[in-house]
Scaffold this motif. Sequence first.
Motif, short mmCIF file in Angstrom:
data_model
loop_
_atom_site.label_atom_id
_atom_site.label_comp_id
_atom_site.label_asym_id
_atom_site.label_seq_id
_atom_site.Cartn_x
_atom_site.Cartn_y
_atom_site.Cartn_z
N VAL A 97 53.00 43.42 43.18
CA VAL A 97 52.13 43.25 42.28
C VAL A 97 52.87 43.32 40.83
O VAL A 97 53.66 44.28 40.74
N PHE A 98 52.71 42.53 39.83
CA PHE A 98 53.17 42.38 38.74
C PHE A 98 52.03 42.14 37.43
O PHE A 98 51.08 41.77 37.92
N THR A 99 52.40 42.75 36.14
CA THR A 99 51.48 42.53 35.11
C THR A 99 51.81 41.23 34.40
O THR A 99 52.78 41.13 34.17
N ALA A 100 50.63 40.56 34.19
CA ALA A 100 51.04 39.10 33.44
C ALA A 100 51.13 39.65 31.90
O ALA A 100 49.99 40.22 31.54
N LYS A 101 52.17 39.25 31.35
CA LYS A 101 52.32 39.44 29.74
C LYS A 101 51.69 38.37 29.06
O LYS A 101 51.44 38.67 27.92
N ALA A 102 51.34 37.32 29.48
CA ALA A 102 50.87 36.34 28.70
C ALA A 102 50.01 35.43 29.45
O ALA A 102 49.89 35.48 30.94
N THR A 103 49.09 34.85 28.88
CA THR A 103 47.97 33.84 29.51
C THR A 103 48.60 32.53 29.85
O THR A 103 49.72 32.46 28.94
#
Length: 211
Positions: free
Chosen positions: A84-90
């Motif tokens: 699981v990772f966090t999206a830094k950009a759309t």
Amino acid sequence: MRTYLAFTGLLTCFFSYACATALTYKLVANEKACFFSNVEQQRAKIAFYFAVQSGGSFDVDYTVMGPDGKVIMENSKERQLDSVFTAKATGEYRFCFNNEMSTFAEKMVDFEIAVENESPSALLPSKQGTSPEQTSALEESIMKVSRDLSTINRNQKYFRTRENRNFSTVKSTESRIFNFSVVESGLMICMAGLQVFIVRFFFQGARKGYV
């Protein structure tokens, strides 16, 4: 009855915040396949899971890239991944599987991409006349149900992967035993024919000497 309806509404809202895609793909030899997922909100959580069910050594190369083309994570000869990772950009995120290391082995890859756009607590509806204690109790119940379902889902994926790999191993072993039996039978027939030829040659030579 009102409590049941409220709990049902909260549970529906809780499961509506995530968007998931689960697929099974047959990756042929020397193939690179990419799949895309669109993220519409920054800081969204992206869950990426895959497991090689059958083929070769049950491993594959993978790469995850962001909308800007930068590599987020990659590795080679990986059998299974749950990250699981966090999206830094759309934008559009790319998830690629690479089987170019295999000359003839096909890989069956089971994978899932889930995007969590918002916090579940932000989607919980508030009803007039409902005390904070009741809402908190419902939230805790929903979180517990979610954790239990996630645990069951992970266990199901684990046992499914183990079952598929064991079945593939048994099938491969059965094929090897059959091929070995065919080769062994062919050698036995050849040896029998050679023995008959040698015995006939000896008898023919003995008859010529006797004459």
